[in-house]
Design a protein around this motif. Sequence first.
Motif, short mmCIF file in Angstrom:
data_model
loop_
_atom_site.label_atom_id
_atom_site.label_comp_id
_atom_site.label_asym_id
_atom_site.label_seq_id
_atom_site.Cartn_x
_atom_site.Cartn_y
_atom_site.Cartn_z
N LEU A 1 0.86 -1.18 0.00
CA LEU A 1 0.00 0.00 0.00
C LEU A 1 0.90 1.24 0.00
CD1 LEU A 1 -1.76 -2.36 1.19
CD2 LEU A 1 -2.95 -0.62 2.52
N PHE A 2 0.81 2.05 -1.06
CA PHE A 2 1.60 3.27 -1.18
C PHE A 2 0.77 4.42 -0.66
CE2 PHE A 2 3.26 0.23 -4.17
CZ PHE A 2 4.64 0.39 -4.09
N VAL B 1 -2.72 5.66 -2.29
CA VAL B 1 -2.85 6.10 -3.68
C VAL B 1 -2.59 4.97 -4.68
CG1 VAL B 1 -2.35 8.52 -3.24
CG2 VAL B 1 -0.46 6.93 -3.66
N LYS B 2 -1.98 3.89 -4.20
CA LYS B 2 -1.72 2.77 -5.10
C LYS B 2 -1.63 1.49 -4.29
CE LYS B 2 1.39 1.06 -8.73
NZ LYS B 2 2.59 1.33 -9.56
N LEU B 3 -2.10 0.38 -4.89
CA LEU B 3 -2.00 -0.93 -4.27
C LEU B 3 -1.39 -1.90 -5.28
CD1 LEU B 3 -2.75 -3.27 -2.27
CD2 LEU B 3 -5.00 -3.32 -3.39
N ILE B 4 -0.36 -2.62 -4.86
CA ILE B 4 0.18 -3.72 -5.63
C ILE B 4 -0.08 -4.98 -4.82
CG2 ILE B 4 2.23 -4.81 -6.63
CD1 ILE B 4 3.37 -2.05 -7.11
N ALA B 5 -0.92 -5.86 -5.34
CA ALA B 5 -1.36 -7.04 -4.59
C ALA B 5 -0.59 -8.29 -5.01
CB ALA B 5 -2.86 -7.26 -4.78
N ASN B 6 -0.38 -9.16 -4.04
CA ASN B 6 0.21 -10.48 -4.28
C ASN B 6 1.55 -10.42 -5.02
OD1 ASN B 6 -1.96 -12.18 -3.16
ND2 ASN B 6 -3.17 -11.33 -4.84
N ALA C 1 4.78 9.19 1.28
CA ALA C 1 5.51 9.34 2.53
C ALA C 1 5.76 8.00 3.19
CB ALA C 1 4.75 10.25 3.50
N ALA C 2 5.02 6.96 2.76
CA ALA C 2 5.16 5.67 3.41
C ALA C 2 4.62 4.56 2.50
CB ALA C 2 4.43 5.64 4.75
N VAL C 3 5.07 3.35 2.79
CA VAL C 3 4.56 2.16 2.12
C VAL C 3 4.28 1.13 3.21
CG1 VAL C 3 4.98 0.40 0.37
CG2 VAL C 3 6.04 2.66 0.13
N PRO D 1 -7.14 1.61 -3.35
CA PRO D 1 -6.79 3.04 -3.38
C PRO D 1 -7.96 3.91 -2.96
CG PRO D 1 -5.87 1.93 -5.29
CD PRO D 1 -6.73 0.91 -4.59
N GLY D 2 -7.66 4.92 -2.15
CA GLY D 2 -8.70 5.76 -1.57
C GLY D 2 -8.90 5.48 -0.09
#
Length: 203
Positions: free
Chosen positions: A116-117, A125-130, A146-148, A163-164
């Motif tokens: 989770l960005f 603002v962005k999700l990269i799953a699996n 600012a964080a992940v 996202p959101g």
Amino acid sequence: MKKLILISALILAAPAWAQDEAAPAATAETATAAATSDASPALAPIAFGGPETMTVDTGESQHVFMAEIASTPEQLARGLMSRETLDPDAAMLFVYMPPRRVSRTMEGTLISLDWLFIREDGTVVKLIANAQPGSQRALESDFDVAAVLAIGGGRAAELGIRPGAMLRDEAYGSLVAETAAGEGPETTEDEDAAAPESASDAQ
């Protein structure tokens, strides 16, 4: 004369027998030495911050993770490398201040992760799953963040995180402020780190 020739032949043959018997032992020793030389040395454990509670608000529900904190260059490089398991409610928060575009990889990891960005205000603002363990593919933020937050692979889908969503915790705001001011969070010892470091940000 025939007896002398026979005795001489037996004496000359003895070293060959001895060599044949010793060969398997020498081969085994060589294999052991080769295996030892191929083994990668384990790294000493490093300390991480936290754990801190991180509440992700999807707008429909909230879920609390207990997150270790990575904010120093050494912590950011080590991340979740070498971890064999991650509890469903466990996480690691990587803090970047000032906010910037970041890139991570899964190099050195053994488990799948969701990424989770998060903006400075806590917005996902962005999700990269699996993300697949061991992959060297760059996982780009595409935005200044600012964080992940790294959680177990598949957990975002299970919890409806997309996202959101918002990270709503005073602890998050404090960590961002401390890192921006050059102050590190309190640390706890990590006993699981045993993989090599990477020059780029890994997990």
